[in-house]
Design an enzyme around this catalytic site. Structure first.
Site, PDB file in Angstrom:
ATOM      1  N   THR A  71       8.578  10.267  -9.567  1.00 52.02           N
ATOM      2  CA  THR A  71       9.239   9.302 -10.451  1.00 52.02           C
ATOM      3  C   THR A  71       8.951   7.882 -10.001  1.00 52.02           C
ATOM      4  O   THR A  71       8.885   7.619  -8.807  1.00 52.02           O
ATOM      5  CB  THR A  71      10.774   9.533 -10.420  1.00 52.02           C
ATOM      6  OG1 THR A  71      11.040  10.840 -10.913  1.00 52.02           O
ATOM      7  CG2 THR A  71      11.521   8.517 -11.257  1.00 52.02           C
ATOM      8  N   GLY A 123      15.973  11.760  -8.946  1.00 50.72           N
ATOM      9  CA  GLY A 123      16.753  12.837  -8.345  1.00 50.72           C
ATOM     10  C   GLY A 123      16.821  14.038  -9.260  1.00 50.72           C
ATOM     11  O   GLY A 123      16.031  14.175 -10.192  1.00 50.72           O
TER      12      GLY A 123
HETATM   13  N1  ASP Z   1      14.919  12.664 -12.197  1.00 47.23           N
HETATM   14  C1  ASP Z   1      13.683  13.344 -12.507  1.00 47.23           C
HETATM   15  C2  ASP Z   1      14.000  14.505 -13.398  1.00 47.23           C
HETATM   16  O1  ASP Z   1      14.978  15.184 -13.173  1.00 47.23           O
HETATM   17  C3  ASP Z   1      12.964  13.837 -11.326  1.00 47.23           C
HETATM   18  C4  ASP Z   1      12.795  12.845 -10.222  1.00 47.23           C
HETATM   19  O2  ASP Z   1      13.361  11.792 -10.226  1.00 47.23           O
HETATM   20  O3  ASP Z   1      12.066  13.119  -9.281  1.00 47.23           O
HETATM   21  O4  ASP Z   1      13.214  14.779 -14.273  1.00 47.23           O
END
Ligand code: ASP
Length: 293
Positions: A71, A123
């Site tokens: 991300t 997250g």
């Molecule tokens: N928040 C993102 C998701 O759940 C993943 C990440 O932030 O790494 O798609």
């Protein structure tokens, strides 16, 4: 979307050039192409390390939730007081076909309101959606009188930790105060204030003591993944000699391989002291940062 080279630019085009707040799938791709945005083959986003972590997660499917994510996010405040936030992600490893995470869900992974703050999150998206994390932080400021830092701590370090939900946020309030709060072992992050050295961090370098109990707990719960050794903790550096006013993006991951999140503030706001840069980038530091404009 699978083919838009810069999804946050596409989100901005939706905001500025369409009557809508969200577009998805082929409609969004067609719209982005019509706006002159760069379209690439989905293979463009494939990287060897992500492919390997996919194969690894597939092998250990039961541990997939704790595997890496990819991300990037940023929050910016301009001198007129406008706050903007953007979040772009490849989602979570081994997600189901059709799964939508928190990044594009306004109020979950992304929020911006000039009256309170801008937030970009990374997250475990399902928890960020259930808890409307980004909006909750703003709401605590607006209705509860919390400072940005207090609101971010309450949500990320208390509410999410109580649910064993991993992740973090970068946020900026209307006065240029910055919060970069995470309950994981690390989160690639940085901020830039006009006229000052950029500051970046990976692990818990800048957090006050009060963060440590939760951090320790969270790190323990992540230890099956890749908790950093103590010798790697405390690493923080700035990147000297780079243009200070240009927007930065950093493609990284979080939790052991943390996420790249940037906050940018206008002049006159002061934050934690910039660290002196080492003469060379330490091993494991994201190559993309070394190439920042
Ligand atoms: N928040 C993102 C998701 O759940 C993943 C990440 O932030 O790494 O798609």
């Amino acid at each position: 979307v699978k083919t838009i080279r810069h999804p946050i630019s596409a989100a901005r085009a939706v905001m500025e050039q369409s009557p809508h707040v969200m577009l998805a799938r082929e409609g969004a791709e067609e719209f982005a192409a019509g706006q002159g945005l760069e379209i690439v083959d989905p293979a463009f986003f494939r990287t060897e390390s992500r492919w390997k972590s996919y194969l690894k997660a597939k092998e250990k499917r039961e541990k997939a939730v704790d595997e890496k994510h990819g991300t990037v996010g940023c929050v910016a405040l301009d001198r007129a007081g406008n706050i903007a936030a953007g979040t772009s992600t490849g989602g979570m490893t081994l997600k189901m076909w059709g799964r939508i995470g928190d990044a594009p869900v306004i109020g979950a992974g992304t929020w911006a309101d000039n009256a309170t703050c801008g937030v970009s999150a990374t997250g475990h998206g399902e928890f960020f959606i259930r808890n409307a994390v980004a909006h909750d932080i703003a709401a605590r400021m607006e209705h509860g009188g919390a400072t940005l830092k207090e609101a971010a701590e309450a949500v990320v370090m208390k509410k999410l930790v109580a649910q064993e939900a991993t992740g973090g946020i970068v946020a900026l309030d209307a006065e240029g105060n910055i919060a970069m709060t995470f309950n994981t072992a690390g989160m690639y992050r940085g901020y830039l204030k006009a006229g000052e050295e950029p500051v970046v961090g990976i692990y818990g370098e800048d957090e006050p003591e009060s963060f440590q109990p939760n951090r320790a707990r969270s790190m323990r719960s992540l230890s099956s993944n890749s908790t950093p050794s103590s010798s790697r903790r405390g690493r923080c550096l700035s990147a000297p000699g780079r243009s200070l006013m240009r927007p930065w993006a950093l493609t990284t991951r979080y939790q052991g391989t943390p996420s790249g999140q940037w906050a940018m503030a206008p002049p006159t706001q002061r934050g934690p002291k910039a660290r002196k840069a080492p003469s060379s980038m330490p091993a494991g530091f994201p190559a993309s940062l070394a190439n920042c404009p």
